[in-house]
Design a protein around this motif. Sequence first.
Motif, PDB file in Angstrom:
ATOM      1  N   HIS A  61       0.830  -1.212   0.000  1.00  0.00           N
ATOM      2  CA  HIS A  61       0.000   0.000   0.000  1.00  0.00           C
ATOM      3  C   HIS A  61       0.859   1.254   0.000  1.00  0.00           C
ATOM      4  N   SER A  65       0.753   3.759  -3.136  1.00  0.00           N
ATOM      5  CA  SER A  65       0.030   5.001  -2.855  1.00  0.00           C
ATOM      6  C   SER A  65       0.945   6.218  -2.878  1.00  0.00           C
ATOM      7  N   ARG A 112      -4.886  -6.281  -6.549  1.00  0.00           N
ATOM      8  CA  ARG A 112      -5.592  -5.640  -7.663  1.00  0.00           C
ATOM      9  C   ARG A 112      -6.184  -4.296  -7.239  1.00  0.00           C
ATOM     10  N   GLU A 113      -6.710  -4.233  -6.026  1.00  0.00           N
ATOM     11  CA  GLU A 113      -7.270  -2.973  -5.541  1.00  0.00           C
ATOM     12  C   GLU A 113      -6.191  -1.894  -5.441  1.00  0.00           C
ATOM     13  N   GLN A 114      -5.008  -2.285  -4.951  1.00  0.00           N
ATOM     14  CA  GLN A 114      -3.918  -1.313  -4.835  1.00  0.00           C
ATOM     15  C   GLN A 114      -3.446  -0.871  -6.215  1.00  0.00           C
ATOM     16  N   ASN A 116      -5.328  -0.636  -8.894  1.00  0.00           N
ATOM     17  CA  ASN A 116      -6.343   0.265  -9.429  1.00  0.00           C
ATOM     18  C   ASN A 116      -6.316   1.636  -8.768  1.00  0.00           C
ATOM     19  N   ASP A 117      -5.842   1.687  -7.513  1.00  0.00           N
ATOM     20  CA  ASP A 117      -5.841   2.939  -6.780  1.00  0.00           C
ATOM     21  C   ASP A 117      -4.611   3.812  -7.053  1.00  0.00           C
ATOM     22  N   THR A 118      -3.515   3.199  -7.518  1.00  0.00           N
ATOM     23  CA  THR A 118      -2.284   3.974  -7.704  1.00  0.00           C
ATOM     24  C   THR A 118      -2.403   4.899  -8.920  1.00  0.00           C
ATOM     25  N   VAL A 119      -1.712   6.046  -8.841  1.00  0.00           N
ATOM     26  CA  VAL A 119      -1.715   6.977  -9.970  1.00  0.00           C
ATOM     27  C   VAL A 119      -0.514   6.733 -10.891  1.00  0.00           C
ATOM     28  N   LYS A 142      -7.222   0.139 -16.458  1.00  0.00           N
ATOM     29  CA  LYS A 142      -7.438   1.522 -16.077  1.00  0.00           C
ATOM     30  C   LYS A 142      -7.255   2.417 -17.298  1.00  0.00           C
ATOM     31  N   HIS A 160      -0.121  -0.899 -17.105  1.00  0.00           N
ATOM     32  CA  HIS A 160       0.114  -1.887 -16.069  1.00  0.00           C
ATOM     33  C   HIS A 160       0.291  -3.261 -16.706  1.00  0.00           C
TER      34      HIS A 160
END
Length: 582
Positions: A61, A65, A112-114, A116-119, A142, A160
Amino acid sequence: MAKTALLISCGTYSDSRLQPLPSSIPDGARFADLLERPSLGGFNVHVVNDATLVAAQRKIHDTLSSAAFDDLVLLYLSSHGLKDIFGRFYLALPETDLSALPATALSGRFIREQMNDTVARKLVIILDSCFSGAFGRDLVAKSISLSEGTPDEFTEGTGHAVLAASSPIQYALEDGSGEAPTSVFTRAICDGIATGAADIDSDGWISLNDLFEYSAKEVSFRYPLQTPQMSCFGLDGDIKLLRAPSVPRFNAEWPPDIEEATKSIHTELRIAAAHVLGRIAHSPNTDRAGAALRKLRQLRDDYHPEVREEIEHQIAVAPKKPRRKVPIRTIEDKQVRSPKWVEVPASSLVNASQVAATFVSRDASYEIYSYVHYTFSNEEMKLWATDRYRIDIWRLPILGKGDDFATSLPGDLAFSLKAFNGKKKVRMEVGDTVCEFDCNGKLLSIRSAKFDNLPDYESMMGKDVTTSIHVARIPLLDALERTLAATNARNSPIILDLTGSAGDALELYFEGELFPGESVPVKLAGERVKLAFNANFAIAAVSSFSNGTISISVTNPNKPVLITSDGEPEHRHILMPVRLSK
């Protein structure tokens, strides 16, 4: 743009149903070293071994992040891959309970959630585990777009990608044939990076596509039951991951007949070209052998199955650089506390040890000749090796010192010092039966021996040099190889003759042969002589240097000659001649 790599490896488990993975952490350490080297990856590397579930999740994370828009992030995960009854993917950790995977294992869903959340626009995940292909099935692409005015360096590709060691229904294999087990997939990746072989298109970069193509072919060829896979999401172009290492390149072009045969429309000619390149790959001329192997790898996509089969066979049987046999340890494992130590530049130690180790004897009945010998005395660090017919000698610059010492390392283990390639300096500390090499907390412990009354081979050289020959290295190597290839008298010595030429030219031939042989221009000082050597020994001796010009010093045609190079003052090679019949 920042480059960040997070490597999470797990090798021990509390659940007895999960077998230990002794290769996981060492493999991760090797990959981390390659990624961190400024000359290759230049990544800011974070390594996490045998982490708890909370610690692993927090590290993933925090890494993703905190990544910025233009950053390149690489996430490497190595452990047991697991699937529950619904086919969902998990990665085992030390606390993992097979009866409670969602609560005790690192889930693919969390990763997968991490993602999708990263820029971060560039994210590469490498999964070395069983069933790892199952991870990419449920990913959602994304939307990633380039900002206006993005520097050219970043426009080669964004998106990705997931590189998986196996398909969703396959196991990822561990190779236990060597002294230390290794993961088949990670080894292929690291070998491709370290040797430059993964630079498929020879553009000086190892890209995402290069790395996958190379590792997938290497794994599938050797282990057909394992098929690496790559899943891409929102990928726009290829992503440059690392610079390809600078490797010695063969300077001369291939003869036109070989080059034309590789491009022929006739299958038989392409097969013949692969066979010839395979033969060249066994040459003691390391530059030429390496070039042949690289050429074979470039040709392995031939459309005809028989040609591909011949190319893959030649690649498989070609001599490879010896692998590191000694595991990398940490400073906590240090055993030797000795006043006998020295600090030397890492590049000098690595290069000298690897070159000298190629000249040790393979005859087990002469133990002393199967070692590389290291001595420090009179403010001088020297290492050397011999098989009784040639002696390779190096003198290393000193950065720090303790007491004098003399010790010897087995030739096959001295190759392990290549683990320090790309580092600044190494401390060598000598114990009674073990030598320890320390560099920034990375530790190699290598068993050693001490031999009394080692011969001083340099004293064999006469002091009165009667002939000095200065010659360009590559043309001499080419001439030696062409002369050897053309002869039917391979067991006879090759003759280097300066007596029959009116000008300063070195004639090469085998005695009794009808063909004229080869001629190489030289700068000659002193008497005109005729020398004879074992042809393969002569090629290996000249090939051990990397500078453009070498010097051959002769005191007597029947006594050892000294080979040096002005560009490599630390390196000397003594070669025994063959006595010519009168």
